[in-house]
Design a protein around this motif. Structure first.
Motif, PDB file in Angstrom:
ATOM      1  N   HIS A  23       0.797  -1.217   0.000  1.00 43.40           N
ATOM      2  CA  HIS A  23       0.000   0.000   0.000  1.00 43.40           C
ATOM      3  C   HIS A  23       0.838   1.281   0.000  1.00 43.40           C
ATOM      4  CE1 HIS A  23      -3.153  -2.892   1.009  1.00 43.40           C
ATOM      5  NE2 HIS A  23      -3.976  -2.001   0.489  1.00 43.40           N
TER       6      HIS A  23
ATOM      7  N   ALA B  45       1.002   2.830  -3.419  1.00 40.76           N
ATOM      8  CA  ALA B  45      -0.337   3.259  -3.839  1.00 40.76           C
ATOM      9  C   ALA B  45      -0.688   4.599  -3.200  1.00 40.76           C
ATOM     10  CB  ALA B  45      -1.375   2.200  -3.460  1.00 40.76           C
ATOM     11  N   ILE B  46      -0.350   4.764  -1.934  1.00 42.33           N
ATOM     12  CA  ILE B  46      -0.616   6.032  -1.248  1.00 42.33           C
ATOM     13  C   ILE B  46       0.201   7.150  -1.892  1.00 42.33           C
ATOM     14  CG2 ILE B  46      -0.414   7.273   0.953  1.00 42.33           C
ATOM     15  CD1 ILE B  46      -0.858   4.433   2.288  1.00 42.33           C
TER      16      ILE B  46
ATOM     17  N   LEU C 170      -1.413   8.087  -5.225  1.00 35.96           N
ATOM     18  CA  LEU C 170      -2.642   8.870  -5.058  1.00 35.96           C
ATOM     19  C   LEU C 170      -2.321  10.318  -4.718  1.00 35.96           C
ATOM     20  CD1 LEU C 170      -4.764   6.211  -3.180  1.00 35.96           C
ATOM     21  CD2 LEU C 170      -5.383   7.285  -5.366  1.00 35.96           C
TER      22      LEU C 170
ATOM     23  N   ALA D  47      -8.402  12.004  -4.262  1.00 40.86           N
ATOM     24  CA  ALA D  47      -7.122  11.323  -4.085  1.00 40.86           C
ATOM     25  C   ALA D  47      -6.702  11.342  -2.621  1.00 40.86           C
ATOM     26  CB  ALA D  47      -6.054  11.984  -4.959  1.00 40.86           C
TER      27      ALA D  47
ATOM     28  N   ALA E 103      -8.915   8.883  -0.674  1.00 47.37           N
ATOM     29  CA  ALA E 103      -8.496   7.502  -0.924  1.00 47.37           C
ATOM     30  C   ALA E 103      -7.228   7.170  -0.150  1.00 47.37           C
ATOM     31  CB  ALA E 103      -8.284   7.275  -2.417  1.00 47.37           C
ATOM     32  N   ALA E 104      -6.244   8.073  -0.213  1.00 49.34           N
ATOM     33  CA  ALA E 104      -4.981   7.846   0.494  1.00 49.34           C
ATOM     34  C   ALA E 104      -5.207   7.787   2.000  1.00 49.34           C
ATOM     35  CB  ALA E 104      -3.978   8.948   0.140  1.00 49.34           C
TER      36      ALA E 104
ATOM     37  N   LEU F  86      -6.662   4.491   2.992  1.00 50.63           N
ATOM     38  CA  LEU F  86      -5.631   3.445   2.983  1.00 50.63           C
ATOM     39  C   LEU F  86      -4.755   3.535   4.232  1.00 50.63           C
ATOM     40  CD1 LEU F  86      -4.520   3.369  -0.777  1.00 50.63           C
ATOM     41  CD2 LEU F  86      -6.051   1.792   0.419  1.00 50.63           C
TER      42      LEU F  86
ATOM     43  N   GLY G 263     -10.709   2.638   0.543  1.00 46.23           N
ATOM     44  CA  GLY G 263      -9.653   3.430  -0.077  1.00 46.23           C
ATOM     45  C   GLY G 263      -9.447   3.053  -1.534  1.00 46.23           C
ATOM     46  N   TRP G 264      -9.475   1.756  -1.819  1.00 46.64           N
ATOM     47  CA  TRP G 264      -9.331   1.316  -3.208  1.00 46.64           C
ATOM     48  C   TRP G 264     -10.548   1.721  -4.039  1.00 46.64           C
ATOM     49  CZ3 TRP G 264      -4.946   0.289  -5.354  1.00 46.64           C
ATOM     50  CH2 TRP G 264      -3.888  -0.190  -4.567  1.00 46.64           C
TER      51      TRP G 264
ATOM     52  N   GLY H  95     -10.151   5.279  -4.710  1.00 43.98           N
ATOM     53  CA  GLY H  95      -9.086   5.372  -5.705  1.00 43.98           C
ATOM     54  C   GLY H  95      -9.600   5.096  -7.108  1.00 43.98           C
TER      55      GLY H  95
ATOM     56  N   CYS I  64     -11.131   8.092  -8.424  1.00 42.55           N
ATOM     57  CA  CYS I  64     -10.111   9.040  -8.899  1.00 42.55           C
ATOM     58  C   CYS I  64      -9.822   8.811 -10.380  1.00 42.55           C
ATOM     59  CB  CYS I  64      -8.806   8.885  -8.119  1.00 42.55           C
ATOM     60  SG  CYS I  64      -8.849   9.538  -6.471  1.00 42.55           S
TER      61      CYS I  64
END
Length: 127
Positions: free
Chosen positions: A47, A50-51, A54, A68, A71-72, A75, A111-112, A115, A118
């Protein structure tokens, strides 16, 4: 491109996630039967980028910054709850708090999902 304070905090937490993922991987390699630590380490390491992505998407205008960041943040929250619970269970033999891991898992899935929004919700230019 300009990073806000929130962007910087989320990026720093992503890097902390990577650091803790490496540390837990090392610890799990030396503790017999530490499968929960291995799982936590994998989640942290998967993750972290991914963070960072984002945060970068929001800061560069490739995605709506608010989406974004949300979402971050989800996560990060999910990692704290899920991985925190696995680590506390391994070392202290009790949960972080009741339902911490499942709550963290749902936050990660959220979060995903955000995302994904986004990627699908167009950025407003000139608005």
């Amino acid at each position: 491109m300009r990073f806000s304070g929130v962007d910087r905090a989320l990026a720093a937490l992503a890097c902390l996630s990577g650091l803790l993922g490496v540390a837990l991987s090392a610890a799990a390699a030396h503790i017999p039967g530490a499968d929960s630590l291995k799982t936590a380490a994998q989640f942290l390491l998967f993750h972290a980028p991914a963070i960072l992505a984002l945060v970068a998407f929001g800061a560069t205008g490739l995605a709506r910054a608010a989406l974004a960041r949300a979402a971050a943040a989800l996560l990060v929250l999910g990692l704290v709850l899920f991985c925190g619970d696995l680590a506390v269970r391994t070392w202290l033999q009790h949960p972080l708090f009741p339902m911490a891991a499942p709550t963290g898992g749902f936050a990660l899935m959220g979060g995903w999902l955000v995302g994904m929004l986004c990627a699908l919700v167009p950025v407003r230019h000139g608005a």
